[in-house]
Enzyme design. Structure first.
Site, PDB file in Angstrom:
ATOM      1  N   GLU A 186      -2.181  -2.789  -7.818  1.00 42.56           N
ATOM      2  CA  GLU A 186      -3.117  -2.658  -6.910  1.00 42.56           C
ATOM      3  C   GLU A 186      -3.569  -1.622  -6.574  1.00 42.56           C
ATOM      4  O   GLU A 186      -2.724  -0.740  -6.402  1.00 42.56           O
ATOM      5  CB  GLU A 186      -2.976  -4.048  -5.893  1.00 42.56           C
ATOM      6  CG  GLU A 186      -1.747  -3.437  -5.043  1.00 42.56           C
ATOM      7  CD  GLU A 186      -2.457  -2.758  -3.698  1.00 42.56           C
ATOM      8  OE1 GLU A 186      -3.593  -2.955  -3.473  1.00 42.56           O
ATOM      9  OE2 GLU A 186      -1.689  -1.913  -3.316  1.00 42.56           O
ATOM     10  N   HIS A 200      -5.032  -5.422  -1.075  1.00 39.49           N
ATOM     11  CA  HIS A 200      -5.703  -5.290   0.270  1.00 39.49           C
ATOM     12  C   HIS A 200      -6.912  -5.997   0.259  1.00 39.49           C
ATOM     13  O   HIS A 200      -7.451  -6.151   1.362  1.00 39.49           O
ATOM     14  CB  HIS A 200      -6.562  -3.618  -0.193  1.00 39.49           C
ATOM     15  CG  HIS A 200      -5.510  -2.700   0.015  1.00 39.49           C
ATOM     16  ND1 HIS A 200      -4.751  -2.192  -0.979  1.00 39.49           N
ATOM     17  CD2 HIS A 200      -5.445  -1.826   0.952  1.00 39.49           C
ATOM     18  CE1 HIS A 200      -3.828  -1.210  -0.705  1.00 39.49           C
ATOM     19  NE2 HIS A 200      -4.376  -0.845   0.718  1.00 39.49           N
ATOM     20  N   SER A 255       1.025  -1.168  -0.027  1.00 38.28           N
ATOM     21  CA  SER A 255       0.013   0.073   0.062  1.00 38.28           C
ATOM     22  C   SER A 255       0.631   1.311  -0.110  1.00 38.28           C
ATOM     23  O   SER A 255       1.739   1.394  -0.952  1.00 38.28           O
ATOM     24  CB  SER A 255      -0.859  -0.001   1.196  1.00 38.28           C
ATOM     25  OG  SER A 255      -1.823   1.069   1.062  1.00 38.28           O
TER      26      SER A 255
END
Length: 303
Positions: free
Chosen positions: A204, A272, A112
């Site tokens: 992502e 995630h 992330s």
């Protein structure tokens, strides 16, 4: 930055090795953190600073605290790995003050917002682990936790990962680079973006509506990213649907991928969602987009 001539892998970990726990991005939920910390403590010997739990606005304490903590972890030659408490936001703010070129031979694990640290480390030829943060680790099934430990402790290539959809068929090989789509796009035009020539690009994201995914992807296209990479691996795009829309985020991503003409497969369990399998950035992989398979041609660590 020039493309690395040789990638530097961290030494393999052994049970009870010392590992750092850091919070360089957003504040975290202590109970969720404690669960993930327990998973790590069953295998290794985690150490962290007492002020790890600080919170200021949307950050885990002021920049000075987070930069000092991360610098200490990055340069500690007595530790074998660094695990990040949470993503969120904040790592980009620290980049100018971090001694990245002086990083000890240590495995770095996160995803992330931690993409903002993975990318400049790849620019320096470092292999790092795109994998669960501590608050995410405790939610992962045992097979993901064991996959992470295997990745950190064995120099052998890990098992291949399977995606769910083929967008553009083709077979390509190259170093796996990338991470969070939004964060990666923010480093374009900065000195912290590594060369992407010949790479297999991993992307992502979370919480980005389809039109925002299109906007970010188009930014990458206009910046020439898709003229440099050989293929695209799409992980989870979590909570990216627009309510009542007659199309899905996957529909939009498929169209965008087809426009590039690059081999692309989607639905890999990376990101995630749950499961979130760890992958070694900077290692050679083979993408067979026609059958949505990502094969790892080498391990993440050295003996």
């Amino acid at each position: 930055m020039k493309a690395p001539v040789r990638w530097l892998k961290p030494p393999l970990l052994r049970p009870r090795d010392t590992v750092h726990i850091v919070a360089p991005a957003g504040p975290f939920d202590p109970p969720t953190f404690e669960v993930g910390l327990g998973v790590i403590a069953q295998r290794y010997s985690p150490v962290y600073q007492p002020d790890l739990y600080e919170a200021w606005r949307y950050l885990a304490g002021p920049d000075s605290r987070r930069a000092e903590e991360l610098t200490r972890a990055l340069t500690d030659s007595n530790a074998r790995a660094i695990f990040c408490a949470r993503g969120g936001y904040g790592v980009m703010r620290l980049l100018p003050s971090l001694p990245l070129a002086d990083m000890a031979p240590t495995a770095f694990v996160g995803f992330s917002d931690l993409t903002a640290l993975h990318l400049p480390l790849q620019g320096l030829g470092r292999v790092t682990i795109h994998g669960p943060v501590v608050t995410h680790l405790g939610k992962q099934p045992p097979e993901v936790q064991e996959y992470l430990f295997r990745l950190l402790e064995s120099p052998e290539p890990p098992p291949a990962l399977e995606g769910k959809a083929s967008y553009v068929p083709g077979v390509v090989e190259g170093p796996l680079l990338g991470g969070n789509l939004s964060v990666l796009s923010r480093l374009l035009g900065t000195p912290y973006m590594p060369p992407l020539e010949g790479a297999i690009l991993l992307l992502e994201d979370v919480g980005e509506a389809p039109y925002r995914l299109d906007r970010i992807w188009t930014h990458l296209r206009l910046a020439g990213v898709f003229n440099q990479v050989r293929g695209i691996v799409l992980g989870d795009f979590t909570e990216c649907e627009l309510k009542n829309a007659p199309y899905t985020a996957a529909d939009v991503l498929r169209s965008l991928a087809e426009e590039t003409g690059l081999p692309c497969a989607a639905g890999f369990p990376i990101g995630h969602g749950i499961p979130n399998y760890p992958v070694a950035l900077g290692t050679q992989v083979r993408l067979d987009a026609g059958v949505a398979r990502l094969t790892f041609l080498e391990g993440a660590v050295q003996a």
